[in-house]
Design a protein around this motif. Structure first.
Motif, short mmCIF file in Angstrom:
data_model
loop_
_atom_site.label_atom_id
_atom_site.label_comp_id
_atom_site.label_asym_id
_atom_site.label_seq_id
_atom_site.Cartn_x
_atom_site.Cartn_y
_atom_site.Cartn_z
N ASN A 53 -1.18 9.60 0.97
CA ASN A 53 -1.11 8.34 0.21
C ASN A 53 -1.94 7.27 0.37
O ASN A 53 -2.36 6.42 -0.49
N GLY A 54 -2.96 7.45 1.43
CA GLY A 54 -3.79 6.68 1.60
C GLY A 54 -5.01 6.61 0.48
O GLY A 54 -5.78 5.96 0.36
N ALA A 55 -4.95 7.57 -0.04
CA ALA A 55 -5.92 7.88 -1.31
C ALA A 55 -5.53 7.68 -2.70
O ALA A 55 -5.74 7.35 -3.57
N THR A 56 -3.99 8.46 -2.76
CA THR A 56 -3.29 8.16 -4.03
C THR A 56 -2.62 6.97 -4.43
O THR A 56 -2.53 6.67 -5.47
N ARG A 57 -2.88 5.82 -3.28
CA ARG A 57 -2.41 4.64 -3.59
C ARG A 57 -2.94 3.60 -4.45
O ARG A 57 -2.69 2.42 -4.84
N LEU A 58 -4.37 4.02 -4.85
CA LEU A 58 -5.27 3.40 -5.39
C LEU A 58 -5.11 2.63 -6.84
O LEU A 58 -4.64 3.57 -7.47
N GLN A 59 -5.55 1.50 -7.34
CA GLN A 59 -5.05 1.05 -8.57
C GLN A 59 -5.54 2.00 -9.87
O GLN A 59 -4.74 2.32 -10.58
N VAL A 62 -6.49 11.90 -12.24
CA VAL A 62 -7.74 12.07 -11.33
C VAL A 62 -7.75 10.73 -10.36
O VAL A 62 -7.65 9.71 -10.81
N GLY A 63 -8.17 11.11 -9.10
CA GLY A 63 -8.72 9.85 -8.14
C GLY A 63 -9.77 10.30 -7.33
O GLY A 63 -10.05 11.39 -7.40
N ASN A 64 -10.51 9.35 -6.90
CA ASN A 64 -11.64 9.62 -6.10
C ASN A 64 -11.67 9.12 -4.80
O ASN A 64 -12.84 9.02 -3.91
N TYR A 65 -10.79 8.12 -4.48
CA TYR A 65 -11.02 7.06 -3.44
C TYR A 65 -11.11 7.89 -2.19
O TYR A 65 -10.32 8.96 -1.82
N ALA A 66 -11.91 7.31 -1.06
CA ALA A 66 -11.77 7.77 0.37
C ALA A 66 -10.25 7.55 1.07
O ALA A 66 -9.67 6.30 0.41
N ASN A 67 -9.91 8.44 1.73
CA ASN A 67 -8.51 8.07 2.41
C ASN A 67 -8.52 7.29 3.49
O ASN A 67 -9.27 7.07 4.41
N ASP A 68 -7.76 5.92 3.21
CA ASP A 68 -7.94 4.68 3.88
C ASP A 68 -6.55 4.22 4.37
O ASP A 68 -5.69 4.06 3.41
N ARG A 127 0.81 -1.21 -0.04
CA ARG A 127 0.10 -0.13 0.00
C ARG A 127 0.79 1.23 -0.07
O ARG A 127 0.29 2.33 -0.36
N GLU A 128 2.12 1.24 0.18
CA GLU A 128 3.01 2.33 0.47
C GLU A 128 4.43 2.09 0.07
O GLU A 128 4.86 0.81 0.35
N SER A 129 5.22 2.84 -0.34
CA SER A 129 6.60 2.75 -0.72
C SER A 129 7.28 3.83 -0.29
O SER A 129 6.83 4.61 0.29
N ARG A 130 8.68 3.82 -0.74
CA ARG A 130 9.60 5.05 -0.86
C ARG A 130 8.78 5.78 -1.59
O ARG A 130 8.19 5.76 -2.38
N ARG A 131 8.69 7.22 -1.04
CA ARG A 131 7.92 8.28 -1.81
C ARG A 131 8.99 9.28 -1.94
O ARG A 131 9.66 10.04 -1.11
N LEU A 132 8.93 9.75 -3.40
CA LEU A 132 9.72 10.82 -3.93
C LEU A 132 9.84 12.12 -3.09
O LEU A 132 8.75 12.61 -2.92
N VAL A 133 10.78 12.68 -3.11
CA VAL A 133 10.89 14.13 -2.67
C VAL A 133 10.92 14.81 -3.98
O VAL A 133 12.01 14.87 -4.87
N GLY A 134 9.57 15.42 -4.53
CA GLY A 134 9.58 15.77 -5.85
C GLY A 134 9.38 17.65 -5.62
O GLY A 134 9.53 18.22 -4.68
N LEU A 135 9.31 17.94 -7.19
CA LEU A 135 8.97 19.62 -7.09
C LEU A 135 7.77 19.95 -6.28
O LEU A 135 7.78 20.91 -5.97
N THR A 136 6.95 18.89 -6.16
CA THR A 136 5.56 19.40 -5.61
C THR A 136 5.36 18.11 -4.87
O THR A 136 5.55 17.04 -5.16
N THR A 137 4.81 18.26 -3.47
CA THR A 137 4.19 17.16 -2.77
C THR A 137 2.81 17.21 -2.49
O THR A 137 2.15 18.31 -2.26
N CYS A 184 6.34 6.70 -11.38
CA CYS A 184 4.77 6.38 -12.14
C CYS A 184 4.03 5.45 -11.18
O CYS A 184 3.39 4.53 -11.70
N GLU A 185 4.55 5.09 -10.05
CA GLU A 185 3.76 4.38 -9.15
C GLU A 185 3.33 4.84 -7.80
O GLU A 185 2.92 6.16 -7.87
N LYS A 186 3.23 4.15 -6.73
CA LYS A 186 2.95 4.88 -5.47
C LYS A 186 4.03 5.55 -5.01
O LYS A 186 3.98 6.15 -3.78
N ASN A 187 5.19 5.77 -5.65
CA ASN A 187 6.54 6.45 -5.11
C ASN A 187 6.21 7.85 -5.47
O ASN A 187 7.55 8.49 -5.71
N ILE A 188 5.13 8.38 -5.98
CA ILE A 188 5.26 9.78 -6.20
C ILE A 188 5.41 10.53 -5.08
O ILE A 188 5.36 9.99 -3.84
#
Length: 589
Positions: free
Chosen positions: A418-424, A357-363, A315-325, A407-411
């Motif tokens: 991440n609880g909402a952005t991780r969904l398939q 776009v995503g719409n899942y509840a934060n889980d 459900r979670e991985s290393r997460r990039l330090v990007g230009l925007t979080t 391009c994965e859960k590693n954004i």
């Protein structure tokens, strides 16, 4: 020793949901693409991790891009349809999902897929990533994408990443803890689940499921209390008498020493083995409690233990330090609204840069812990769904490294968000956008950070195979004649984006879905956005009472306006597991 070096425009490392989508989209755009995966199936969460009951982006207007195309293929290929479970509107045999991705890859002569390999070293020249070494070959490419399940390229390339929680003081996220505590220490990331597929053997007696080391039935006691055994099994029911076991309540989530996943190859292997044993023990417990009618499924996954997924569902991985979080505030609804804000805090004065776009509840999943989160769910279509939010392109780009995208859960996302952005579905959209961006960077000979965002957005909106949503609008499905117009309008005028999530155009495609059936009965309005239906015809279902739900915006409108206790004729699909009728057409007369 490196025996061969391949040269490509785009290299995608990792064949998960995002990596697979990225490679397919880059190749469809025309880039010479190489995809290197660890496992013999592509699709990650959707297939090889066994989560073939996906959540999120279920509304008709959000079924776009490669996600929408995947659902269309499933509807055509899955015997008996997708209305099998109650946790999702789409459940399918993971073998069929894997076939779809393999077929999509096979049809692209400029996409070379190599399986059974993991990255060992990343090549770089200063701040530029130039290639990746594997066991007996290397690949150099103009743009390299990390599509691994745990963000392994981030570590190999020494690109800054996050792992663990951020405090409320970091970004002011309302659900973040004020101080580090026992929960943040025990579970630095959400718990993975090693999915196991069980099977209903009917009158036959299933082979006994042996217990694994450290079996402790008290870990699973009460797993389906409050649900009942049948409802528990129907949670992840698949076609042909199969059940996906991915159960969070005293079930097979496993997070003991989850930090071992990024410590070393040996410690990762130990964690994976333990999580698999934990799922075997849960399956053993289920069989002991519910009887030998239920056993491990046969011949599902392509390895010796055919009932167990090829790898855990991370459900979670290393997460990039990007230009925007992406922070929690960026996924929560606007005050008095049904949608999240559509431009990110760090880029408010720049062109709006949504790409998915995503719409899942934060889980969030922490075994044995109920962690309270700011709510982002709404009632829509007779049921609960999630507040739509957007993913900005800049969260795919490292702060100080070129030639590279994730391009994965590693954004670049906070632990909370991440609880909402991780969904398939949203990860698939991220992958599609990343693959498109990589291909256009090759065309323009530019770095990802220099790519004109509007060129990427236009390419996604106009893709000739799988055009992808950028602005979430409840009442604008992708087959609408004005879909592109309104997408571009709100890109140009983000301040005009309606807090309702509905654009002014209210004409709908009311075409009947081919597999719909006709039902007659009495409509009951229990409360706002809660509807029941007592069947009068056909006779097979006479007297039964079902929940009414819909994924189509114009049906949602009709249900909200329909008179209480009136006779109604409906067309739709009945889901036994959820005891609901998915309404596709409603006769108002």
């Amino acid at each position: 020793m490196v025996h061969q070096t391949y040269i490509a425009d785009v290299l995608v490392v990792g064949g998960g949901t995002g990596g697979t989508a990225a490679a397919i989209q880059a190749a469809r755009r025309g880039a010479k693409t190489i995809l290197v995966s660890e496992f013999p199936w592509l699709g990650g969460m959707l297939t090889s991790a066994g989560v073939s009951v996906p959540d999120g982006n279920e509304l008709e207007a959000f079924q776009t891009g490669l996600w929408g195309a995947f659902l269309q293929e499933l509807r055509q290929r899955q015997p008996g349809g997708l209305d099998n479970s109650w946790v999702s509107f789409f459940s399918y045999d993971p073998r069929i999902g894997a076939e779809i991705f393999a077929d999509w890859v096979q049809e692209l002569p400029n996409l070379h897929w190599i399986s059974g390999q993991v990255p060992l070293e990343v090549f770089r020249q200063g701040d530029l990533i130039t290639g990746v070494r594997f066991a007996d070959f290397a690949v150099t490419a103009k743009i390299i994408l990390d599509g691994t399940e745990l963000g392994d390229l981030l570590a190999l390339a020494e690109i800054p990443y996050r792992w663990g929680w951020e405090l409320q003081s970091e970004w002011g996220e309302p659900s973040a803890p004020a101080t580090f505590n026992s929960l943040t220490q025990k579970y630095p990331v959400q718990a993975p689940t090693y999915v196991v597929i069980m099977q209903d053997f009917g009158e036959a007696v299933a082979p006994e499921i042996p217990s694994a080391p450290n079996y402790n039935p008290s870990q699973f006691t009460g797993a389906w209390d409050g649900y009942g055994a049948e409802t528990f099994l129907n949670y992840g029911r698949l076609p042909s008498g199969l059940f996906m076991i991915n159960w969070p309540i005293c079930g097979n989530d496993y997070g003991e020493g989850v930090g071992r996943l990024i410590e070393s190859d040996v410690s990762r292997g130990e964690f994976i083995q333990e999580s698999r044993w934990h799922s075997q023990n849960f399956a053993h417990f289920i069989q002991k409690q519910l009887g030998r009618r239920y056993g491990l499924a046969e011949k599902v996954f392509p390895h010796a233990s055919t009932a167990f997924a090829l790898h855990p569902y991370y459900r979670e991985s290393r997460r990039l330090v990007g230009l925007t979080t992406v922070r929690e505030q960026d996924i929560l609804p606007i005050a008095s609204g049904r949608v999240a804000p559509i431009f990110n805090h760090a880029i408010a004065l720049q062109p709006f840069e949504a790409i998915a776009v995503g719409n899942y509840a934060n889980d969030h999943h922490y075994p044995g812990v109920q962690f309270p989160l700011q709510p982002k769910s709404i009632r829509w279509g007779g049921r609960w769904t999630g507040t739509p939010f957007t993913i900005p392109y800049s969260c795919l780009i490292p702060a100080a490294t070129d030639g590279f995208l994730v391009c994965e859960k590693n954004i670049s996302v906070s632990h909370i968000a991440n609880g909402a952005t991780r969904l398939q579905p949203v990860v698939m959209g991220i992958g599609q956008a990343a693959g498109m961006a990589a291909a256009i960077c090759v065309e323009l000979n530019c770095q990802p950070r220099d790519l004109p965002i509007r060129k990427l957005q236009t390419a996604l909106l106009e893709d000739n195979r799988s055009k992808a949503l950028i602005i979430p609008l409840f009442n604008l499905p992708p087959n609408h004649s004005d879909w592109r117009h309104w997408q571009l309008y709100y890109l140009d005028n983000p301040q005009a984006y309606p807090v309702s999530g509905d654009c002014p155009d209210s004409t709908f495609d009311k075409a009947l879905i081919p597999e719909s059936n006709c039902f007659k009965g009495i409509f009951y309005r229990l409360e706002q956005q809660e509807y029941r239906f007592t069947v009068t015809a056909p006779a097979t279902y006479q007297g039964q009472s079902w929940q009414l739900v819909t994924l189509r915006s114009h049906i949602d409108e009709q249900l909200r306006a329909y008179p209480h206790e009136q006779l109604v004729t409906l067309w739709g699909r009945y889901n036994h597991s959820g005891n609901w009728l998915l309404v596709e057409h409603l006769n108002e007369g």
